[in-house]
Design a protein around this motif. Structure first.
Motif, PDB file in Angstrom:
ATOM      1  N   ALA A 271       6.436  -4.004   4.933  1.00  0.00           N
ATOM      2  CA  ALA A 271       7.474  -4.907   5.430  1.00  0.00           C
ATOM      3  C   ALA A 271       6.862  -6.157   6.058  1.00  0.00           C
ATOM      4  CB  ALA A 271       8.346  -4.179   6.455  1.00  0.00           C
ATOM      5  N   ALA A 272       5.792  -5.972   6.815  1.00  0.00           N
ATOM      6  CA  ALA A 272       5.133  -7.117   7.456  1.00  0.00           C
ATOM      7  C   ALA A 272       4.582  -8.086   6.422  1.00  0.00           C
ATOM      8  CB  ALA A 272       4.010  -6.617   8.368  1.00  0.00           C
ATOM      9  N   ILE A 273       3.983  -7.540   5.357  1.00  0.00           N
ATOM     10  CA  ILE A 273       3.432  -8.390   4.289  1.00  0.00           C
ATOM     11  C   ILE A 273       4.546  -9.164   3.591  1.00  0.00           C
ATOM     12  CG2 ILE A 273       2.282  -8.339   2.043  1.00  0.00           C
ATOM     13  CD1 ILE A 273       0.692  -5.905   3.089  1.00  0.00           C
ATOM     14  N   LEU A 274       5.634  -8.492   3.276  1.00  0.00           N
ATOM     15  CA  LEU A 274       6.747  -9.141   2.591  1.00  0.00           C
ATOM     16  C   LEU A 274       7.348 -10.247   3.449  1.00  0.00           C
ATOM     17  CD1 LEU A 274       8.531  -6.043   1.021  1.00  0.00           C
ATOM     18  CD2 LEU A 274       7.197  -7.777  -0.177  1.00  0.00           C
ATOM     19  N   LEU A 326      -1.940  -9.407  -2.361  1.00  0.00           N
ATOM     20  CA  LEU A 326      -1.661  -8.546  -1.215  1.00  0.00           C
ATOM     21  C   LEU A 326      -0.323  -7.839  -1.378  1.00  0.00           C
ATOM     22  CD1 LEU A 326      -2.722  -7.664   1.545  1.00  0.00           C
ATOM     23  CD2 LEU A 326      -1.505  -9.581   2.569  1.00  0.00           C
ATOM     24  N   VAL A 327       0.674  -8.547  -1.886  1.00  0.00           N
ATOM     25  CA  VAL A 327       1.987  -7.935  -2.115  1.00  0.00           C
ATOM     26  C   VAL A 327       1.900  -6.877  -3.209  1.00  0.00           C
ATOM     27  CG1 VAL A 327       4.365  -8.364  -2.860  1.00  0.00           C
ATOM     28  CG2 VAL A 327       3.229  -9.966  -1.312  1.00  0.00           C
ATOM     29  N   LEU A 328       1.147  -7.164  -4.263  1.00  0.00           N
ATOM     30  CA  LEU A 328       1.004  -6.194  -5.350  1.00  0.00           C
ATOM     31  C   LEU A 328       0.300  -4.939  -4.871  1.00  0.00           C
ATOM     32  CD1 LEU A 328       0.068  -8.529  -8.339  1.00  0.00           C
ATOM     33  CD2 LEU A 328       2.220  -7.347  -7.943  1.00  0.00           C
ATOM     34  N   THR A 329      -0.676  -5.093  -3.989  1.00  0.00           N
ATOM     35  CA  THR A 329      -1.356  -3.924  -3.416  1.00  0.00           C
ATOM     36  C   THR A 329      -0.374  -3.084  -2.628  1.00  0.00           C
ATOM     37  OG1 THR A 329      -3.441  -5.149  -3.249  1.00  0.00           O
ATOM     38  CG2 THR A 329      -3.228  -3.159  -1.927  1.00  0.00           C
ATOM     39  N   ALA A 330       0.482  -3.755  -1.837  1.00  0.00           N
ATOM     40  CA  ALA A 330       1.498  -3.030  -1.080  1.00  0.00           C
ATOM     41  C   ALA A 330       2.515  -2.388  -2.021  1.00  0.00           C
ATOM     42  CB  ALA A 330       2.202  -3.969  -0.107  1.00  0.00           C
ATOM     43  N   ALA A 331       2.855  -3.090  -3.097  1.00  0.00           N
ATOM     44  CA  ALA A 331       3.820  -2.550  -4.057  1.00  0.00           C
ATOM     45  C   ALA A 331       3.274  -1.290  -4.716  1.00  0.00           C
ATOM     46  CB  ALA A 331       4.150  -3.598  -5.118  1.00  0.00           C
TER      47      ALA A 331
END
Length: 335
Positions: A271-274, A326-331
């Protein structure tokens, strides 16, 4: 170290001489004085200010501009859009003065909507997210280098364990950095490595004894150890930054932004990254614009083979790799 400002009237004619000023208090005072003169000269005015998106180099300027007392609309231009606009109206001319003039013309003619203001807490979140993004890329580079090194030092290890970031792999390589050293070690010493399953330890020890590795010796051992230590330090830095990221997320004053963490499957880190990358949801007219921005959508991949050499099934799908790393890693963590 500085900025270039162009001043245009509504008829696109110069309202004042262009101004170059430094990134310092004296430079900002010169800009404020110039704007004050224009307001006094023309009476009741509304300033349409277009700032070229220059990453961190525009943050101080934007904060200063928002504090100015006059009616104003401040928008921040995307680099690609600014470049295309400049090439249309000022072809074959590329200089700070031209870029500035193009921004001023865009502000006067197109009248873009004001860009969303960013709170200090969100700025802090974005700073940490940016640093974490760099650190994740750094860890990936170090893993790739270690893979490359092990292909000559202990190539069989990558077959037995694909994830070289596993703690037991790093502990093993720091203690026994080559296949030769692992083979000479007692099996009990290898299987005693924390978090190394006993069966996997036996496989590693056996593979090391039969390894076809071309490189060995003291120098190579130290090179491997340095690579492992660098990777370990990078992974530790990631952990520290993730803690700061979550802390910054919790300190956001906008409770609506925190609601992202209430979505099933999304934790505080994701959530923080998004939120750090979205900044303002109003930037995206539709959900499709948002997913396209991040690249978090499935795409067909039906050519080639999988990791085991089997042909991929027809109409096989995978997550797109076009978006923010970074978002793809979180995804990958919550899909």
């Amino acid at each position: 170290y500085g900025h270039h400002a162009t001043f245009l009237r509504e008829d696109r004619q110069p309202a004042a001489e262009p101004l170059e000023f430094l990134e310092c208090r004296d430079g900002y005072q010169r800009l404020e004085h110039r704007l004050s003169m224009l307001v006094q000269r023309h009476g009741k005015v509304h300033l349409h200010i277009r700032v070229d998106a220059a990453s961190q180099y525009a943050m101080n300027l934007l904060a200063f501009l928002h504090r100015l007392p006059w009616p104003k609309t401040i928008s921040v231009g995307e680099p690609r859009r600014n470049k295309q606009y400049r090439e249309v109206h000022f072809p074959k001319r590329k200089a700070d003065a031209t870029e500035s003039h193009a921004c001023a013309r865009f502000a006067i003619v197109e009248r873009p909507h004001a860009s969303a203001t960013v709170s200090l807490e969100l700025l802090a979140l974005r700073e940490v997210a940016s640093r974490l993004e760099f650190q994740v890329k750094q860890s990936t580079r170090l893993v790739n280098r270690l893979h490359n090194l092990l292909s000559r030092v202990f190539p069989e290890l990558a077959v037995l364990q694909n994830d070289l970031q596993a703690r037991w792999v790093l502990r093993l390589l720091e203690k026994y950095p080559t296949a030769e050293r692992i083979a000479k070690a007692r099996l009990s010493s290898v299987t005693a490595i924390p978090r190394l399953p006993s069966e996997k330890g036996q496989q590693v020890h056996q593979a090391a004894a039969q390894s076809i590795a071309a490189e060995r010796g003291f120098v190579i051992e130290e090179v491997v150890r340095e690579s492992v230590r660098a990777l370990q330090a990078s992974l530790d830095a990631e952990k520290r930054l993730e803690k700061l990221l979550i802390q910054a997320f919790r300190e956001l004053p906008d409770e609506r932004a925190k609601q992202v963490a209430t979505i099933k499957g999304i934790g505080e880190r994701t959530a923080a990254i998004l939120v750090a990358k979205i900044v303002s949801i109003d930037r995206f007219p539709t959900a499709s614009h948002l997913t396209s921005y991040f690249g978090v959508f499935p795409e067909e991949r039906s050519s080639g083979v999988d990791r085991d050499g089997h042909p991929l099934p027809s109409r096989s799908k995978r997550m797109s790799r076009q978006g923010n790393d970074l978002v793809l890693t979180a995804a990958d963590c919550f899909r």
